[in-house]
Design an enzyme around this catalytic site. Structure first.
Site, PDB file in Angstrom:
ATOM      1  N   GLY A 193       0.871  -1.221  -0.002  1.00 24.95           N
ATOM      2  CA  GLY A 193       0.034   0.005   0.045  1.00 24.95           C
ATOM      3  C   GLY A 193       0.857   1.390  -0.032  1.00 24.95           C
ATOM      4  O   GLY A 193       1.855   1.278  -0.095  1.00 24.95           O
ATOM      5  N   PHE A 194       0.055   2.161   0.124  1.00 24.85           N
ATOM      6  CA  PHE A 194       0.854   3.646   0.077  1.00 24.85           C
ATOM      7  C   PHE A 194       1.840   3.945   1.356  1.00 24.85           C
ATOM      8  O   PHE A 194       3.088   4.024   0.879  1.00 24.85           O
ATOM      9  CB  PHE A 194      -0.212   4.834   0.018  1.00 24.85           C
ATOM     10  CG  PHE A 194       0.318   6.037   0.475  1.00 24.85           C
ATOM     11  CD1 PHE A 194       1.188   6.727  -0.257  1.00 24.85           C
ATOM     12  CD2 PHE A 194      -0.483   6.782   1.582  1.00 24.85           C
ATOM     13  CE1 PHE A 194       1.576   8.053   0.299  1.00 24.85           C
ATOM     14  CE2 PHE A 194      -0.110   7.984   1.963  1.00 24.85           C
ATOM     15  CZ  PHE A 194       0.847   8.559   1.318  1.00 24.85           C
TER      16      PHE A 194
ATOM     17  N   ASP B 101       0.033  -8.799   1.593  1.00 25.76           N
ATOM     18  CA  ASP B 101      -0.914  -7.729   1.078  1.00 25.76           C
ATOM     19  C   ASP B 101      -1.553  -8.621   0.250  1.00 25.76           C
ATOM     20  O   ASP B 101      -1.049  -9.535  -0.637  1.00 25.76           O
ATOM     21  CB  ASP B 101      -0.160  -6.768   0.223  1.00 25.76           C
ATOM     22  CG  ASP B 101      -1.000  -5.472   0.189  1.00 25.76           C
ATOM     23  OD1 ASP B 101      -0.579  -4.225   0.386  1.00 25.76           O
ATOM     24  OD2 ASP B 101      -2.180  -5.611  -0.351  1.00 25.76           O
TER      25      ASP B 101
ATOM     26  N   LEU C  79      -0.371  -2.528   8.938  1.00 30.31           N
ATOM     27  CA  LEU C  79      -0.815  -1.390   8.252  1.00 30.31           C
ATOM     28  C   LEU C  79      -2.029  -1.694   7.397  1.00 30.31           C
ATOM     29  O   LEU C  79      -2.553  -0.959   6.805  1.00 30.31           O
ATOM     30  CB  LEU C  79       0.149  -0.782   7.357  1.00 30.31           C
ATOM     31  CG  LEU C  79       1.158   0.394   8.019  1.00 30.31           C
ATOM     32  CD1 LEU C  79       1.927  -0.087   9.219  1.00 30.31           C
ATOM     33  CD2 LEU C  79       2.257   0.903   7.101  1.00 30.31           C
TER      34      LEU C  79
ATOM     35  N   ALA D  72      -1.085   0.645  13.053  1.00 28.55           N
ATOM     36  CA  ALA D  72      -1.710   1.880  12.211  1.00 28.55           C
ATOM     37  C   ALA D  72      -3.122   2.035  12.644  1.00 28.55           C
ATOM     38  O   ALA D  72      -3.812   1.365  12.245  1.00 28.55           O
ATOM     39  CB  ALA D  72      -1.393   1.778  11.013  1.00 28.55           C
TER      40      ALA D  72
ATOM     41  N   TYR E 280     -15.744   3.084  10.061  1.00 27.52           N
ATOM     42  CA  TYR E 280     -14.413   3.008  10.048  1.00 27.52           C
ATOM     43  C   TYR E 280     -13.775   3.420  11.454  1.00 27.52           C
ATOM     44  O   TYR E 280     -12.858   2.873  12.003  1.00 27.52           O
ATOM     45  CB  TYR E 280     -13.825   3.770   8.722  1.00 27.52           C
ATOM     46  CG  TYR E 280     -12.263   3.917   8.804  1.00 27.52           C
ATOM     47  CD1 TYR E 280     -11.627   2.915   8.404  1.00 27.52           C
ATOM     48  CD2 TYR E 280     -11.609   5.208   8.723  1.00 27.52           C
ATOM     49  CE1 TYR E 280     -10.196   2.964   8.307  1.00 27.52           C
ATOM     50  CE2 TYR E 280     -10.453   5.224   8.818  1.00 27.52           C
ATOM     51  CZ  TYR E 280      -9.519   4.310   8.626  1.00 27.52           C
ATOM     52  OH  TYR E 280      -8.362   4.155   8.393  1.00 27.52           O
TER      53      TYR E 280
END
Ligand code: UDP
Length: 325
Positions: free
Chosen positions: A11-12, A32, A77, A118, A150
């Site tokens: 991811g980012f 991932d 994360l 995270a 969320y």
């Protein structure tokens, strides 16, 4: 040599963290499922003998058991993020954020491996007690509004982490990120900076939601990664929550105007009501500003890249991606 496992490593933020850890001499494995991450984000690392990857979901208990037993520290994360995704697919968000995190924590507890979790500034919800401190109250909207799922799912992850620490002596560090932005972030799931930059580079209208007077503090991914690696090396961080963010507050309208200027774009601003942008009754946060005194006094950490610097990096990235160089 420290062996790091990064969930969501394609991811980012995960891919930038993988680069930084390899640079400091760690061995890095990323896991991932490529649901929102992209292999392209780490493809340039694939030739490094200290870099490994597993393409699977973090709820795959067998694989996670092996990966966590083999590592020294877990950077968790992997999560479903992005307001648009949350509104469109709340089942997936709740499922992956809670079940995935539970698998990671339970397995890490089995082997007593440190977990850096995270989390997000969303856990403060719509509180107006600005700036947010780590011990501030959370204020969530009703459960009929999926946006809050969320925030609640990440708050639950934090509760779980503390529960595992208390009952099973799992070492955990909780990191609440505030609007992390930079190269490789996609606008597909709602994030405003990559969306505005791409719109401006294409001379399309910038889609400002609401009246544009809501504000955020955007933080460069490089600064966030430096905070993560420093926290991992600080024994006094264990068992603590840290805000990680900039205190340079900007309204979304100001962000749009700055983006247009830095791109030398002809784009106009287009104001779109929230119920058209997301869904009827959508609730946004008016302001979101961190108090970062805690991480500053423990590690001396502060952001080094201002908003103009961040936008310049993101513009260069998207010029390249869109073949506009
Ligand atoms: N936003 C906007 N236009 C867009 C995408 C987002 O005006 O095309 C607004 C969004 O409503 C929010 C702010 O920009 O007020 C930041 O949105 P983002 O999704 O990046 O992060 P959030 O702070 O909501 O987690």
């Amino acid at each position: 040599m420290t062996k790091a496992l990064i969930t969501g490593g394609c991811g980012f933020i995960g891919s930038h963290l993988a680069e930084a850890l390899l640079e400091q001499g760690d061995a890095v494995t990323v896991v991932d499922d490529l649901s929102t991450g992209r292999f392209e984000n780490v493809a340039h690392l694939a030739g490094d003998t200290n870099f490994h990857y597993a393409i699977t979901t973090i709820t795959n208990e067998l694989v996670m058991d092996r990966l966590i037993s083999e590592c020294d520290v877990v950077y968790h994360l992997a999560a479903a993020v992005g307001v648009e995704l949350i509104v469109r697919d709340p089942v997936r968000v709740i499922d992956s954020n809670i079940k995935g995190c539970e698998t990671v924590l339970r397995t890490a507890a089995r082997y007593r491996k440190k977990v850096l979790l995270a989390s997000t500034s969303e856990v403060y919800g719509k509180s107006d007690n600005i700036p947010f401190r780590e011990d501030s109250d959370s204020v969530f909207g009703p459960t009929s509004k999926s946006r809050w799922s969320y925030a609640c799912s990440k708050a639950m992850d934090e509760f779980l982490a503390f529960a595992y620490q208390k009952q099973l002596a799992l070492p955990v560090v909780i990191m609440r990120f505030f609007n992390t932005v930079g190269p490789r972030q996609t606008g597909r799931y709602g994030m405003v900076v990559p969306r505005f930059v791409q719109q401006a580079l294409r001379d399309e209208p910038l889609t400002v939601y609401g009246d544009g007077q809501q504000s955020r503090c955007f933080t460069a991914v490089a600064d966030v990664v430096r905070a993560i690696t420093s926290l991992a090396n600080e024994p006094r961080a264990v068992g603590e929550i840290f805000n990680i963010g900039s205190s340079q507050e900007v309204t979304i309208e100001q962000l749009a105007r700055l983006t247009v200027r830095l791109c030398s774009s002809r784009s106009p601003l287009q104001f779109i009501p929230y119920d058209q942008a997301y869904e009827a009754g959508f609730e946004d946060m008016r302001r979101r500003v961190p108090d970062t005194g805690k991480i500053r006094s423990l590690l001396g950490w502060q952001p080094t890249i201002n908003l103009e610097g961040i936008l310049t990096q993101v513009i260069a990235y998207y010029r390249d991606q869109l073949n506009l160089v």
